[in-house]
Design an enzyme around this catalytic site. Structure first.
Site, PDB file in Angstrom:
ATOM      1  CG  HIS A  43      -1.788   1.196   1.350  1.00  0.00           C
ATOM      2  ND1 HIS A  43      -3.136   1.179   1.086  1.00  0.00           N
ATOM      3  CD2 HIS A  43      -1.500   2.478   1.717  1.00  0.00           C
ATOM      4  CE1 HIS A  43      -3.646   2.383   1.278  1.00  0.00           C
ATOM      5  NE2 HIS A  43      -2.662   3.194   1.664  1.00  0.00           N
ATOM      6  CD  GLU A  44       1.675   3.677   3.623  1.00  0.00           C
ATOM      7  OE1 GLU A  44       2.042   4.766   3.123  1.00  0.00           O
ATOM      8  OE2 GLU A  44       0.551   3.513   4.140  1.00  0.00           O
ATOM      9  CG  HIS A  47       0.360   6.163  -0.853  1.00  0.00           C
ATOM     10  ND1 HIS A  47      -0.746   6.702  -1.470  1.00  0.00           N
ATOM     11  CD2 HIS A  47      -0.103   5.508   0.249  1.00  0.00           C
ATOM     12  CE1 HIS A  47      -1.833   6.393  -0.781  1.00  0.00           C
ATOM     13  NE2 HIS A  47      -1.469   5.670   0.266  1.00  0.00           N
ATOM     14  CG  ASP A 137      -4.604   6.724   1.627  1.00  0.00           C
ATOM     15  OD1 ASP A 137      -3.653   7.480   1.910  1.00  0.00           O
ATOM     16  OD2 ASP A 137      -4.453   5.519   1.351  1.00  0.00           O
TER      17      ASP A 137
END
Length: 288
Positions: A43-44, A47, A137
């Site tokens: 997930h990170e 980004h 988010d």
């Protein structure tokens, strides 16, 4: 290639996460922990990868026991579409992760129990991250929505107020529905502390936004948006009306008539370089 290597080197693990990992190893919950860590990391990195692609300045990718964060040296002057892409890149990773887990379960590479465990964590992290609470988010997306309609400072303050309301609702839900869930309380405390710190830094955040405009770093302005102000208006009050993605010609009026016009850079220069923090707009027109 070097920028991707630099990204990997900027991944940091919170010390508490190592403690959780050790406890997971001792109590036989390593499978659940590994699922959680994999989802958070991907997930990170979603980004971070988009941030690197857009040449953002990344400080670090920080992994926490219940999530993560990508810390960047950007202060609100990137294009809204670009920032939207960076924010949404994290949640989008959950789609292919879920599909990959399903495929592995279908061909019996992983057991059905592991697939169900992975699905639970994957969907939980996705839905939690989409809550409209800063710094999740969902909270960042809400800030973008406010920023599109309002000046930066007003959008930031409204986002904090909205986030606080939803954070309190989350706290009530945890208290009355799942009061024994320690992880839910940890998440609530983390969000409450993050909101408090963001509130404490609100003036500094606005100044950094203005400074970045003043120095012209990484700005891609989408349109000119004139600001009509009164001659007696103070410099700081005028700068509080600056919006993201816009450059402001500033029209100064006195007694309903146009007195003069300044570029926003002239106002920023007067504030930061000349230290004319308490001057009115009319005073900026006088020799200094």
């Amino acid at each position: 290639m070097n920028k991707w290597l630099d990204l990997i080197l900027k991944i940091h693990v919170h010390p508490f996460l190592w403690i959780i990992a050790a406890l997971g190893l001792l109590t036989g919950h390593m499978k659940a922990l590994l699922c959680l860590l994999l989802i958070v990391l991907i997930h990170e990195l979603g980004h971070a990868a988009l941030a690197v692609f857009f040449s953002w300045r990344i400080k670090r990718v920080f992994l926490l026991p219940f999530g993560g964060t990508v810390e960047v040296e950007e202060h609100g002057n990137r294009p809204l579409k670009e920032e939207f892409a960076v924010i949404i890149a994290g949640p989008l990773q959950h789609i292919w992760l879920q599909f990959a887990a399903w495929m592995l379960a279908e061909v019996s590479v992983i057991h059905q129990h592991t697939f169900e465990l992975f699905t639970f964590y994957n969907l939980s992290i996705l839905f939690v991250n989409l809550l409209p609470i800063w710094p999740l988010d969902g909270g960042k997306l809400l800030f973008l929505l406010f920023s599109k309609q309002l000046p930066f400072q007003k959008a930031h303050r409204l986002n904090l107020k909205t986030s606080l309301c939803f954070c309190l609702l989350l706290g009530c839900w945890v208290l009355f529905v799942i009061p024994l869930q320690i992880s839910a309380w940890v998440l609530f405390v983390f969000l409450a502390v993050s909101l408090f710190e963001e509130y404490r830094q609100r003036h500094y955040i606005h100044v950094r936004f203005l400074l970045e405009r003043y120095y012209g770093k990484n700005r891609e302005l989408e349109k000119l948006l004139p600001l009509t102000v009164k001659a007696e208006d103070k410099v700081y009050h005028v700068m509080a009306e600056f919006k993201r993605g816009c450059k402001h010609p500033i029209i100064i009026e006195k007694s309903g008539q146009k007195l003069s016009q300044l570029d926003e850079n002239e106002v920023l220069h007067a504030y930061f370089a000349d230290k004319r923090t308490n001057s009115s707009m009319e005073e900026l027109l006088l020799p200094y």
